[in-house]
Enzyme design. Structure first.
Site, PDB file in Angstrom:
ATOM      1  N   HIS A   1      -2.463  10.852  -0.702  1.00 57.98           N
ATOM      2  CA  HIS A   1      -2.590   9.614  -1.464  1.00 57.98           C
ATOM      3  C   HIS A   1      -2.463   9.841  -2.960  1.00 57.98           C
ATOM      4  O   HIS A   1      -2.009   8.977  -3.686  1.00 57.98           O
ATOM      5  CB  HIS A   1      -3.974   8.994  -1.202  1.00 57.98           C
ATOM      6  CG  HIS A   1      -3.963   7.959  -0.115  1.00 57.98           C
ATOM      7  ND1 HIS A   1      -3.617   6.664  -0.358  1.00 57.98           N
ATOM      8  CD2 HIS A   1      -4.242   8.026   1.200  1.00 57.98           C
ATOM      9  CE1 HIS A   1      -3.693   5.982   0.764  1.00 57.98           C
ATOM     10  NE2 HIS A   1      -4.068   6.783   1.728  1.00 57.98           N
TER      11      HIS A   1
ATOM     12  N   ASP B   1       3.165 -14.076  11.957  1.00 59.54           N
ATOM     13  CA  ASP B   1       1.843 -14.466  11.475  1.00 59.54           C
ATOM     14  C   ASP B   1       0.900 -13.250  11.515  1.00 59.54           C
ATOM     15  O   ASP B   1       0.453 -12.841  12.588  1.00 59.54           O
ATOM     16  CB  ASP B   1       1.332 -15.595  12.386  1.00 59.54           C
ATOM     17  CG  ASP B   1       0.017 -16.185  11.927  1.00 59.54           C
ATOM     18  OD1 ASP B   1      -0.754 -15.489  11.250  1.00 59.54           O
ATOM     19  OD2 ASP B   1      -0.252 -17.346  12.272  1.00 59.54           O
TER      20      ASP B   1
ATOM     21  N   LYS C   1      -7.980  -0.193  11.124  1.00 58.23           N
ATOM     22  CA  LYS C   1      -7.317  -0.633   9.881  1.00 58.23           C
ATOM     23  C   LYS C   1      -6.091   0.243   9.642  1.00 58.23           C
ATOM     24  O   LYS C   1      -5.035  -0.229   9.221  1.00 58.23           O
ATOM     25  CB  LYS C   1      -8.290  -0.557   8.696  1.00 58.23           C
ATOM     26  CG  LYS C   1      -7.810  -1.242   7.426  1.00 58.23           C
ATOM     27  CD  LYS C   1      -6.937  -0.359   6.542  1.00 58.23           C
ATOM     28  CE  LYS C   1      -6.447  -1.081   5.301  1.00 58.23           C
ATOM     29  NZ  LYS C   1      -5.502  -0.281   4.501  1.00 58.23           N
TER      30      LYS C   1
ATOM     31  N   GLU D   1       0.813  -1.231   0.000  1.00 54.75           N
ATOM     32  CA  GLU D   1       0.000   0.000   0.000  1.00 54.75           C
ATOM     33  C   GLU D   1       0.841   1.272   0.000  1.00 54.75           C
ATOM     34  O   GLU D   1       1.662   1.492   0.896  1.00 54.75           O
ATOM     35  CB  GLU D   1      -0.928   0.000   1.232  1.00 54.75           C
ATOM     36  CG  GLU D   1      -1.916   1.158   1.167  1.00 54.75           C
ATOM     37  CD  GLU D   1      -3.009   1.110   2.225  1.00 54.75           C
ATOM     38  OE1 GLU D   1      -3.177   0.073   2.889  1.00 54.75           O
ATOM     39  OE2 GLU D   1      -3.696   2.139   2.372  1.00 54.75           O
TER      40      GLU D   1
HETATM   41  P1  NAD Z   1       7.784 -23.446  16.730  1.00 61.86           P
HETATM   42  O1  NAD Z   1       7.076 -24.615  17.312  1.00 61.86           O
HETATM   43  O2  NAD Z   1       8.377 -23.586  15.386  1.00 61.86           O
HETATM   44  O3  NAD Z   1       8.944 -22.962  17.734  1.00 61.86           O
HETATM   45  C1  NAD Z   1       8.734 -22.814  19.106  1.00 61.86           C
HETATM   46  C2  NAD Z   1       9.659 -23.731  19.894  1.00 61.86           C
HETATM   47  O4  NAD Z   1      11.003 -23.263  19.799  1.00 61.86           O
HETATM   48  C3  NAD Z   1       9.349 -23.729  21.366  1.00 61.86           C
HETATM   49  O5  NAD Z   1       8.316 -24.634  21.645  1.00 61.86           O
HETATM   50  C4  NAD Z   1      10.694 -24.129  21.981  1.00 61.86           C
HETATM   51  O6  NAD Z   1      10.789 -25.529  22.127  1.00 61.86           O
HETATM   52  C5  NAD Z   1      11.732 -23.693  20.941  1.00 61.86           C
HETATM   53  N1  NAD Z   1      12.580 -22.568  21.397  1.00 61.86           N
HETATM   54  C6  NAD Z   1      13.926 -22.485  21.224  1.00 61.86           C
HETATM   55  N2  NAD Z   1      14.389 -21.332  21.720  1.00 61.86           N
HETATM   56  C7  NAD Z   1      13.353 -20.651  22.242  1.00 61.86           C
HETATM   57  C8  NAD Z   1      13.201 -19.389  22.888  1.00 61.86           C
HETATM   58  N3  NAD Z   1      14.229 -18.561  23.121  1.00 61.86           N
HETATM   59  N4  NAD Z   1      11.966 -18.980  23.237  1.00 61.86           N
HETATM   60  C9  NAD Z   1      10.910 -19.775  23.019  1.00 61.86           C
HETATM   61  N5  NAD Z   1      10.990 -20.995  22.418  1.00 61.86           N
HETATM   62  C10 NAD Z   1      12.198 -21.435  22.031  1.00 61.86           C
HETATM   63  O7  NAD Z   1       6.876 -22.163  16.661  1.00 61.86           O
HETATM   64  P2  NAD Z   1       5.687 -21.600  17.520  1.00 61.86           P
HETATM   65  O8  NAD Z   1       6.099 -20.222  17.912  1.00 61.86           O
HETATM   66  O9  NAD Z   1       5.250 -22.514  18.617  1.00 61.86           O
HETATM   67  O10 NAD Z   1       4.517 -21.530  16.449  1.00 61.86           O
HETATM   68  C11 NAD Z   1       4.434 -20.459  15.543  1.00 61.86           C
HETATM   69  C12 NAD Z   1       3.795 -20.906  14.265  1.00 61.86           C
HETATM   70  O11 NAD Z   1       2.505 -21.478  14.501  1.00 61.86           O
HETATM   71  C13 NAD Z   1       3.562 -19.745  13.327  1.00 61.86           C
HETATM   72  O12 NAD Z   1       4.087 -20.081  12.068  1.00 61.86           O
HETATM   73  C14 NAD Z   1       2.035 -19.640  13.241  1.00 61.86           C
HETATM   74  O13 NAD Z   1       1.654 -19.176  11.974  1.00 61.86           O
HETATM   75  C15 NAD Z   1       1.597 -21.054  13.482  1.00 61.86           C
HETATM   76  N6  NAD Z   1       0.226 -21.306  13.957  1.00 61.86           N
HETATM   77  C16 NAD Z   1      -0.618 -20.310  14.345  1.00 61.86           C
HETATM   78  C17 NAD Z   1      -1.897 -20.596  14.805  1.00 61.86           C
HETATM   79  C18 NAD Z   1      -2.794 -19.468  15.257  1.00 61.86           C
HETATM   80  O14 NAD Z   1      -2.327 -18.344  15.385  1.00 61.86           O
HETATM   81  N7  NAD Z   1      -4.090 -19.714  15.534  1.00 61.86           N
HETATM   82  C19 NAD Z   1      -2.305 -21.921  14.884  1.00 61.86           C
HETATM   83  C20 NAD Z   1      -1.419 -22.923  14.511  1.00 61.86           C
HETATM   84  C21 NAD Z   1      -0.148 -22.620  14.055  1.00 61.86           C
END
Ligand code: NAD
Length: 448
Positions: free
Chosen positions: A400, A302, A286, A108
């Protein structure tokens, strides 16, 4: 004599340190004038110097296809290619006394310029100050078919330690770094299908967005909850209404900077409209997302999680309202605040996979996900101020128009000087249409 020499030497050292600090501060000044006049390569060179980027980092940003096909193919399903968007930097940001160049990815026009402009006004009085409530995510477990839901609720609370133990066994890495499940909340809710018991696991996900982490815990602990309540566990998933993961920012903008107390009043009146009316609040918010999403996207986070969390939080009182507040302080200056859920991460998700996202994180130099969240909140507040000021004064279209005209001239096929000429003509005649851009380009080509 010795004392005298030591004193002189001390003074020289002090001078050297001060000079060095001054240079550092000079280097870390995110306020540029005429940045827009530079070429994209020159801008990247400036940004790289400010952020300490390597030649490799610069190549990642400028290449446009840093995400190779193999990585892309592993990110989502049915991959057929990649999609690029412009990446820019928001200028002039001072947050908690530190200057930042903000990486922003957006389709945008006007957004980056408006954010930079608002940040410039804010920096005159110290910029933005931020805080957060920690990185606690909620995972929900829906328990149904429980005849005595209130009794079940108390039993679940009784078993808190065991529940925490089951959950934390699932993520030893998170626990090792000081995170993991910390607390529990149990709610009995009325639904179309009767009473349900909803368990909230409160998990400190540290530098992870945490969706996968908390979903795994929710699934792991569900059988135990069924066992102690006699109910059936249905959904087991995080809530994007991350009320324990809020980012906050505030700013004070001098009335003189805005052009007088009259402008402050206009902005406060415009805000009152958004605070009172959901139709206006939707557009107001927005505008906030115009600043927030480009940083979320640039850092590989995300965007949908942030959008849904923000809008749900905006209606948490039962009525959808503004995510920001704008008031006039005792000096007649404008004071603004923002508070919203900010589930962003530095580990996991696309942040660790997408090379450009990694460089964007490096550009900000953030050490924690909460710090990233605070910066994003400040950008949202700046963006909102820019929009609301334009709306309350000259209207949004003036700013704009020239960017819109530039887009249309590009679509028509104009370049360089011809483009500038066409844009100028369309804007001055207030005739900003694609057909007119094409007509003007044809005229120019005939003249050659
Ligand atoms: P992930 O599981 O890839 O990574 C998280 C893991 O990294 C932790 O569980 C931990 O074991 C490890 N880790 C290592 N160093 C860390 C630190 N310093 N701090 C915290 N954890 C550390 O990712 P996630 O963050 O659990 O999930 C994010 C993804 O899930 C995004 O891509 C998102 O789009 C997706 N997602 C979103 C939804 C939703 O928003 N409703 C639902 C499902 C999935």
């Amino acid at each position: 004599m010795l004392l005298y020499i030591l004193l002189i030497q001390g003074f020289i050292n002090y001078q050297a340190i001060m000079l060095c600090n001054e240079r550092m501060n000079e280097m870390k000044n995110s306020s540029y004038s005429g940045f827009y006049k530079l070429s994209p390569e020159e801008r990247l060179a400036e940004a790289a110097e400010f952020c300490g980027l390597s030649e490799e980092d610069k190549a990642v940003i400028s290449s446009g296809n840093s995400l190779d096909m193999d990585k892309a193919d592993h990110m989502i399903e049915n991959v057929i290619g990649r999609f690029t968007l412009p990446m820019a930097v928001g200028l002039n940001f001072t947050i908690n006394g530190k200057d930042y160049l903000i990486p922003m990815v957006s389709e945008e026009p006007s957004v980056v310029a408006a954010a930079s402009n608002a940040a410039k006004m804010a920096r005159e009085n110290g910029g933005f100050y931020t805080s957060n409530t920690g990185a606690i995510m909620i995972a929900q477990i829906q328990l149904i078919d429980i005849p005595n839901p209130n009794f079940a609720k108390i039993k679940i609370y009784e078993n808190k330690s065991k529940i925490i133990e089951i959950c934390n066994e699932k993520d030893p890495t998170l626990v090792k770094f000081g995170g993991g499940m910390e607390d529990l909340e149990v709610r009995v809710i009325d639904t179309l299908q009767g009473k349900m018991v909803i368990v909230h696991l409160k998990v400190n996900t540290l530098d992870a967005m945490g969706a996968n982490a908390v979903n795994t815990m929710a699934e792991a602990v569900a059988p135990f909850l069924e066992e102690i309540t006699g109910g059936k566990a249905y959904l087991r998933i995080l809530s994007n209404l991350a009320v324990h993961r809020l980012a906050r920012a505030r700013t004070v903008i001098k009335k003189e900077t805005l052009g007088g107390e009259e402008i402050v009043d206009k902005i406060v009146t415009a805000y009152a409209f958004a605070a009172a009316d959901p139709f206006r609040a939707a557009t107001h918010n927005k505008g906030i997302m115009n600043g927030i999403i480009p940083v979320v996207l640039a850092t590989g986070n995300d965007t949908r999680a942030i959008e849904s969390g923000a809008h749900a939080y905006a209606s948490i009182s039962g009525k959808y309202t503004s995510l920001t507040t704008w008031e006039k302080n005792a000096d007649g200056d404008l004071v603004g605040t923002i508070e919203l859920p900010m589930a962003v991460g530095l580990v996991g998700g696309a942040t660790k996979i997408h090379p450009t996202a990694q460089v964007a994180v490096k550009m900000l130099g953030v050490k924690s996900a909460t710090e990233l969240g605070e910066i994003i909140a400040a950008v949202g507040l700046a963006q909102n101020m820019a929009a609301i000021k334009a709306l309350a004064t000259e209207g949004i279209q003036r700013g704009h128009m020239s960017l819109h005209a530039r887009n249309l001239a590009t679509v028509a096929g104009a370049k360089g000087e011809v483009m500038e000429e066409i844009v100028k003509k369309m804007v001055s005649e207030k005739n900003v249409r694609l057909e007119y851009a094409q007509e003007l380009l044809k005229e120019y080509e005939n003249r050659k």
